[in-house]
Motif scaffolding. Structure first.
Motif, short mmCIF file in Angstrom:
data_model
loop_
_atom_site.label_atom_id
_atom_site.label_comp_id
_atom_site.label_asym_id
_atom_site.label_seq_id
_atom_site.Cartn_x
_atom_site.Cartn_y
_atom_site.Cartn_z
N ALA A 292 0.84 -1.24 -0.01
CA ALA A 292 -0.02 0.04 -0.17
C ALA A 292 0.85 1.13 -0.07
CB ALA A 292 -1.01 0.02 1.25
N LEU A 293 1.99 1.11 0.80
CA LEU A 293 2.99 2.38 0.72
C LEU A 293 3.86 2.39 -0.66
CD1 LEU A 293 4.65 2.45 4.30
CD2 LEU A 293 3.37 4.17 3.10
N PHE A 294 4.26 1.21 -1.04
CA PHE A 294 5.03 1.09 -2.41
C PHE A 294 4.48 0.22 -3.10
CE2 PHE A 294 8.08 2.93 0.76
CZ PHE A 294 8.73 3.99 0.27
N PRO A 295 3.58 0.50 -4.00
CA PRO A 295 2.98 -0.61 -5.17
C PRO A 295 4.19 -1.23 -5.88
CG PRO A 295 1.64 1.49 -5.20
CD PRO A 295 3.31 1.80 -4.29
N VAL A 296 5.25 -0.78 -6.05
CA VAL A 296 6.15 -1.41 -6.76
C VAL A 296 6.66 -2.79 -6.08
CG1 VAL A 296 7.97 -0.40 -5.60
CG2 VAL A 296 8.63 -1.26 -7.90
N LEU A 297 6.28 -2.77 -4.70
CA LEU A 297 6.57 -4.13 -4.01
C LEU A 297 5.77 -5.07 -4.11
CD1 LEU A 297 8.28 -2.41 -0.77
CD2 LEU A 297 9.45 -3.32 -2.51
N ALA A 298 4.52 -5.03 -4.70
CA ALA A 298 3.55 -6.06 -4.63
C ALA A 298 3.96 -7.03 -5.51
CB ALA A 298 2.22 -5.36 -5.49
N GLY A 299 5.01 -7.11 -6.46
CA GLY A 299 5.20 -8.20 -7.24
C GLY A 299 6.63 -8.69 -6.96
N VAL A 300 7.24 -8.22 -5.95
CA VAL A 300 8.62 -8.49 -5.34
C VAL A 300 8.41 -9.89 -4.57
CG1 VAL A 300 10.66 -7.76 -4.09
CG2 VAL A 300 9.36 -6.22 -5.53
N ARG A 301 9.54 -10.61 -4.55
CA ARG A 301 9.64 -11.81 -3.87
C ARG A 301 10.08 -11.64 -2.47
NH1 ARG A 301 13.53 -16.06 -6.44
NH2 ARG A 301 14.55 -14.25 -6.92
N VAL A 302 9.44 -12.26 -1.22
CA VAL A 302 9.94 -12.20 -0.17
C VAL A 302 10.99 -13.52 0.05
CG1 VAL A 302 9.37 -12.43 2.27
CG2 VAL A 302 7.91 -10.86 0.79
N LEU A 303 12.20 -13.29 0.49
CA LEU A 303 12.91 -14.39 0.61
C LEU A 303 12.93 -15.18 1.93
CD1 LEU A 303 16.07 -13.21 -1.46
CD2 LEU A 303 14.10 -14.41 -2.34
N ARG A 304 12.78 -14.14 2.88
CA ARG A 304 12.68 -14.78 4.43
C ARG A 304 12.00 -13.98 5.05
NH1 ARG A 304 16.71 -13.26 8.15
NH2 ARG A 304 18.12 -11.81 7.27
N THR A 305 11.75 -14.45 6.37
CA THR A 305 11.16 -13.68 7.56
C THR A 305 11.85 -14.12 8.52
OG1 THR A 305 9.01 -13.01 8.64
CG2 THR A 305 9.22 -15.34 7.90
N TYR A 306 11.89 -13.18 9.62
CA TYR A 306 12.51 -13.29 10.97
C TYR A 306 11.72 -12.65 12.08
CZ TYR A 306 15.43 -8.94 10.49
OH TYR A 306 15.57 -7.81 10.45
#
Length: 376
Positions: A292-306
């Motif tokens: 919602a803040l950065f629409p460009v991130l909508a199609g970006v892969r999340v590699l990990r979470t911690y």
């Protein structure tokens, strides 16, 4: 040995660094590795933008200056990045609230510049359209927290005992006289509790009490990207989440790029004890709010979470300084999500208490026994 510090996170490391610079001999002991607790699960935020006028903001401003000095003294060693922060508002009502908040901060020494709708996109071209405006905070900055802890410990010259859990805080008629682990006794007339989320358990070992509770938080890490996010960027509701006493899951969009490329996305808060299970709801909220803040991130892969646990105290202020209930015991814990930013100021306050030097700011608001006084 003059002082034993329990905890090899960034707060314990800062205490060791400034105690050693004051001429004291120091040992640091931790049940795990360097930065194995809250520090290693942090984003490395050094923020003034999210703090209202008062003792915590005073400590943050002191620490901001000290981090600048540390970056100059240890150049390139912990990815210090003075990139500034940007707080954005969705509508005019929220922008007015930010304006009032910033006005109070300026009176305390914070630099906060209002940014109109067009100016937002000069600072962050990939922000979502239609935002009402925001505030730019050039004093906000960033470090790599695990590196910062490791470099401060190395620079301190402290004796380091890792993988050794403190099983007893040794006391005698005169107060503290050291600590015991399964492998050794470390004798000293002063012990600093910098155990973060486990600060309450360490206080109990010494016969004292500190109501530290864990507050869980998650972070998403994307694939490496070009620098699509230039500042620390967050929505205005993050400030309210930081100050909240709610135990329920709270999340607000906090997005920042890193020198190595991945974008870090936070921030959630919830009190669920030391439950380390993955919360798909928390992760879903983070991804949605970041997009919602950065629409460009909508199609970006999340590699990990911690995720990790912030050391929470009921009044949202850390406990820093001597514990009058146990002579020789000092506390440096309970910083919640601000420990990395507040670490140098905490270290200087602890060093002043250990040596009898004049503290750089009034220590009374951080008194470790203030909760016992409130109970009485």
């Amino acid at each position: 040995m003059d002082v034993v510090i329990i905890g090899a996170g960034v707060v314990g490391a800062a205490c060791a660094y400034y105690a050693a610079r004051s001429g004291l001999s120091v040992a640091v002991v931790d049940s795990g590795p360097v930065a194995g607790g809250t520090t290693g699960a942090g984003e490395g935020n050094l923020l003034v933008s999210d703090k209202k006028p008062g003792p915590e903001l005073d400590l943050a401003l002191l620490s901001t200056r000290l981090w600048q000095e540390l970056a100059a003294a240890l150049p390139g060693q912990f990815e210090y990045e003075p990139k500034g922060g940007l707080v954005v508002a969705q509508d005019e009502t929220t922008l007015k609230a930010l304006r009032d908040f910033a006005e109070g901060q300026r009176s305390a020494g914070v630099v906060a510049a209002e940014v109109g709708p067009d100016g937002l996109y000069d600072l962050e071209p990939h922000l979502a359209p239609g935002l009402a405006g925001g505030f730019h905070y050039p004093q906000d900055s960033q470090v790599q927290p695990a590196q910062a802890a490791a470099r401060l410990l190395a620079a301190s010259g402290a004796e380091l005992y890792l993988g050794e859990e403190v099983t007893e805080v040794l006391t005698g008629p005169g107060g503290v006289r050291g600590v015991r682990t399964a492998r050794r006794e470390l004798l000293a007339p002063a012990v600093v509790n910098a155990a973060g989320t486990w600060g309450g358990a360490v206080a109990s070992l010494a016969g004292s009490d500190l109501p530290v509770l864990p507050r869980r938080g998650f972070v998403l890490v994307t694939e490496p990207l070009p620098r699509v996010v230039r500042h620390k960027v967050y929505a205005a509701d993050y400030v309210a989440d930081v100050a909240s006493d709610s135990a329920a899951l709270q999340s607000s969009g906090v997005v920042e790029g890193t020198p190595s490329g991945p974008v870090l996305i936070g921030a959630t808060r919830e009190r669920v004890g030391f439950d380390r299970s993955l919360s798909t709801e928390a992760l879903r909220r983070l991804a949605s709010q970041a997009a919602a803040l950065f629409p460009v991130l909508a199609g970006v892969r999340v590699l990990r979470t911690y995720h990790g646990f912030r050391p929470y105290l009921p009044d949202h202020l850390p406990a820093i300084g001597p514990d009058p209930r146990v002579p020789g015991l000092l506390h440096a814990c309970g910083h919640e999500g601000a420990g990395i930013g507040l670490a140098p100021g905490t270290g200087v306050l602890i060093a002043a208490a250990l040596t009898g030097a004049e503290p750089p700011l009034p220590p009374d608001p951080f008194r470790p026994d203030r909760f016992a006084e409130a109970d009485r």
